[in-house]
Design a protein around this motif. Structure first.
Motif, mmCIF file in Angstrom:
data_model
loop_
_atom_site.group_PDB
_atom_site.id
_atom_site.type_symbol
_atom_site.label_atom_id
_atom_site.label_comp_id
_atom_site.label_asym_id
_atom_site.label_seq_id
_atom_site.Cartn_x
_atom_site.Cartn_y
_atom_site.Cartn_z
ATOM 1 N N LEU A 198 -28.127 18.128 -9.295
ATOM 2 C CA LEU A 198 -28.485 19.237 -10.183
ATOM 3 C C LEU A 198 -27.370 20.281 -10.256
ATOM 4 O O LEU A 198 -27.037 20.767 -11.340
ATOM 5 C CB LEU A 198 -29.796 19.888 -9.720
ATOM 6 C CG LEU A 198 -31.047 19.072 -10.014
ATOM 7 C CD1 LEU A 198 -32.215 19.572 -9.173
ATOM 8 C CD2 LEU A 198 -31.373 19.114 -11.495
ATOM 9 N N VAL A 199 -26.783 20.609 -9.113
ATOM 10 C CA VAL A 199 -25.675 21.572 -9.099
ATOM 11 C C VAL A 199 -24.506 21.020 -9.899
ATOM 12 O O VAL A 199 -23.911 21.722 -10.725
ATOM 13 C CB VAL A 199 -25.251 21.909 -7.652
ATOM 14 C CG1 VAL A 199 -23.951 22.696 -7.632
ATOM 15 C CG2 VAL A 199 -26.350 22.664 -6.927
ATOM 16 N N ARG A 200 -24.176 19.764 -9.674
ATOM 17 C CA ARG A 200 -23.047 19.144 -10.373
ATOM 18 C C ARG A 200 -23.285 19.078 -11.888
ATOM 19 O O ARG A 200 -22.404 19.390 -12.679
ATOM 20 C CB ARG A 200 -22.807 17.741 -9.808
ATOM 21 C CG ARG A 200 -21.618 17.030 -10.420
ATOM 22 C CD ARG A 200 -21.350 15.656 -9.806
ATOM 23 N NE ARG A 200 -22.524 14.801 -9.826
ATOM 24 C CZ ARG A 200 -23.127 14.291 -8.744
ATOM 25 N NH1 ARG A 200 -22.658 14.553 -7.541
ATOM 26 N NH2 ARG A 200 -24.182 13.522 -8.859
ATOM 27 N N ASP A 201 -24.504 18.692 -12.290
ATOM 28 C CA ASP A 201 -24.789 18.487 -13.711
ATOM 29 C C ASP A 201 -25.153 19.765 -14.464
ATOM 30 O O ASP A 201 -24.940 19.850 -15.679
ATOM 31 C CB ASP A 201 -25.932 17.485 -13.889
ATOM 32 C CG ASP A 201 -25.573 16.088 -13.429
ATOM 33 O OD1 ASP A 201 -24.391 15.835 -13.114
ATOM 34 O OD2 ASP A 201 -26.489 15.238 -13.372
ATOM 35 N N HIS A 202 -25.737 20.752 -13.758
ATOM 36 C CA HIS A 202 -26.277 21.916 -14.460
ATOM 37 C C HIS A 202 -25.800 23.257 -13.914
ATOM 38 O O HIS A 202 -26.238 24.309 -14.392
ATOM 39 C CB HIS A 202 -27.814 21.865 -14.437
ATOM 40 C CG HIS A 202 -28.345 20.619 -15.069
ATOM 41 N ND1 HIS A 202 -28.396 20.445 -16.425
ATOM 42 C CD2 HIS A 202 -28.804 19.467 -14.520
ATOM 43 C CE1 HIS A 202 -28.890 19.243 -16.687
ATOM 44 N NE2 HIS A 202 -29.128 18.633 -15.559
ATOM 45 N N GLY A 203 -24.944 23.237 -12.892
ATOM 46 C CA GLY A 203 -24.439 24.482 -12.336
ATOM 47 C C GLY A 203 -25.465 25.161 -11.444
ATOM 48 O O GLY A 203 -26.482 24.584 -11.086
ATOM 49 N N GLY A 204 -25.187 26.376 -11.083
ATOM 50 C CA GLY A 204 -26.063 27.109 -10.174
ATOM 51 C C GLY A 204 -25.698 26.821 -8.726
ATOM 52 O O GLY A 204 -24.663 26.231 -8.434
ATOM 53 N N THR A 205 -26.581 27.233 -7.828
ATOM 54 C CA THR A 205 -26.317 27.069 -6.407
ATOM 55 C C THR A 205 -27.301 26.077 -5.797
ATOM 56 O O THR A 205 -28.399 25.871 -6.316
ATOM 57 C CB THR A 205 -26.448 28.403 -5.658
ATOM 58 O OG1 THR A 205 -27.819 28.830 -5.713
ATOM 59 C CG2 THR A 205 -25.547 29.479 -6.253
ATOM 60 N N LYS A 206 -26.889 25.501 -4.671
ATOM 61 C CA LYS A 206 -27.795 24.603 -3.943
ATOM 62 C C LYS A 206 -29.060 25.348 -3.528
ATOM 63 O O LYS A 206 -30.147 24.799 -3.595
ATOM 64 C CB LYS A 206 -27.098 24.027 -2.702
ATOM 65 C CG LYS A 206 -26.197 22.883 -3.000
ATOM 66 C CD LYS A 206 -25.762 22.205 -1.708
ATOM 67 C CE LYS A 206 -25.176 20.850 -2.049
ATOM 68 N NZ LYS A 206 -25.054 20.002 -0.883
ATOM 69 N N ARG A 207 -28.888 26.592 -3.112
ATOM 70 C CA ARG A 207 -30.039 27.380 -2.678
ATOM 71 C C ARG A 207 -31.071 27.524 -3.808
ATOM 72 O O ARG A 207 -32.272 27.345 -3.590
ATOM 73 C CB ARG A 207 -29.578 28.747 -2.195
ATOM 74 C CG ARG A 207 -30.688 29.618 -1.715
ATOM 75 C CD ARG A 207 -30.162 30.942 -1.250
ATOM 76 N NE ARG A 207 -31.269 31.767 -0.794
ATOM 77 C CZ ARG A 207 -31.164 33.033 -0.517
ATOM 78 N NH1 ARG A 207 -30.003 33.643 -0.605
ATOM 79 N NH2 ARG A 207 -32.203 33.710 -0.119
ATOM 80 N N ASP A 208 -30.603 27.860 -5.006
ATOM 81 C CA ASP A 208 -31.528 28.022 -6.137
ATOM 82 C C ASP A 208 -32.215 26.717 -6.493
ATOM 83 O O ASP A 208 -33.428 26.672 -6.685
ATOM 84 C CB ASP A 208 -30.780 28.566 -7.357
ATOM 85 C CG ASP A 208 -30.373 30.021 -7.201
ATOM 86 O OD1 ASP A 208 -30.982 30.724 -6.367
ATOM 87 O OD2 ASP A 208 -29.442 30.441 -7.912
ATOM 88 N N TRP A 209 -31.447 25.615 -6.595
ATOM 89 C CA TRP A 209 -32.057 24.338 -6.959
ATOM 90 C C TRP A 209 -32.991 23.828 -5.865
ATOM 91 O O TRP A 209 -34.023 23.225 -6.171
ATOM 92 C CB TRP A 209 -30.982 23.306 -7.305
ATOM 93 C CG TRP A 209 -30.406 23.520 -8.663
ATOM 94 C CD1 TRP A 209 -29.127 23.893 -8.961
ATOM 95 C CD2 TRP A 209 -31.080 23.404 -9.917
ATOM 96 N NE1 TRP A 209 -28.965 24.011 -10.322
ATOM 97 C CE2 TRP A 209 -30.162 23.702 -10.939
ATOM 98 C CE3 TRP A 209 -32.390 23.065 -10.291
ATOM 99 C CZ2 TRP A 209 -30.496 23.679 -12.292
ATOM 100 C CZ3 TRP A 209 -32.720 23.041 -11.638
ATOM 101 C CH2 TRP A 209 -31.789 23.342 -12.623
ATOM 102 N N LYS A 210 -32.658 24.103 -4.613
ATOM 103 C CA LYS A 210 -33.558 23.690 -3.523
ATOM 104 C C LYS A 210 -34.905 24.404 -3.670
ATOM 105 O O LYS A 210 -35.961 23.802 -3.492
ATOM 106 C CB LYS A 210 -32.933 24.001 -2.163
ATOM 107 C CG LYS A 210 -33.810 23.563 -1.012
ATOM 108 C CD LYS A 210 -33.196 23.894 0.327
ATOM 109 C CE LYS A 210 -34.165 23.521 1.423
ATOM 110 N NZ LYS A 210 -33.722 23.977 2.729
#
Length: 74
Positions: free
Chosen positions: A12-24
């Motif tokens: 998700l981070v690789r494909d859509h940006g943002g941070t690991k913390r947010d996507w987690k």
């Protein structure tokens, strides 16, 4: 974080940006079910982000459920 959750968040981070913390936070905990009762795919998640974020996760999960059907605890 489970290995599957980590792989999902990394993509998700690789494909859509943002941070690991947010996507987690958006992805949440992965629920595992007994393969005897769920033989086609024994895991699920319930994303808790915005409607756009949830749609991104759900679209990605359609693909992941075809590739990673059975997950074991650990």
């Amino acid at each position: 974080m489970s290995e599957l959750q980590d792989r999902i968040v990394t993509q998700l981070v690789r494909d859509h940006g943002g941070t690991k913390r947010d996507w987690k936070r958006i992805v949440g905990r992965i629920r595992l079910y007994d393969p005897a009762t769920h033989p086609h795919c024994n895991w699920a998640l319930d994303p808790s982000g915005t409607p756009r974020e949830n749609a991104v996760v759900e679209r990605m999960m359609d693909d992941w459920r075809l590739r990673v059907r059975i997950v074991t605890p650990g």
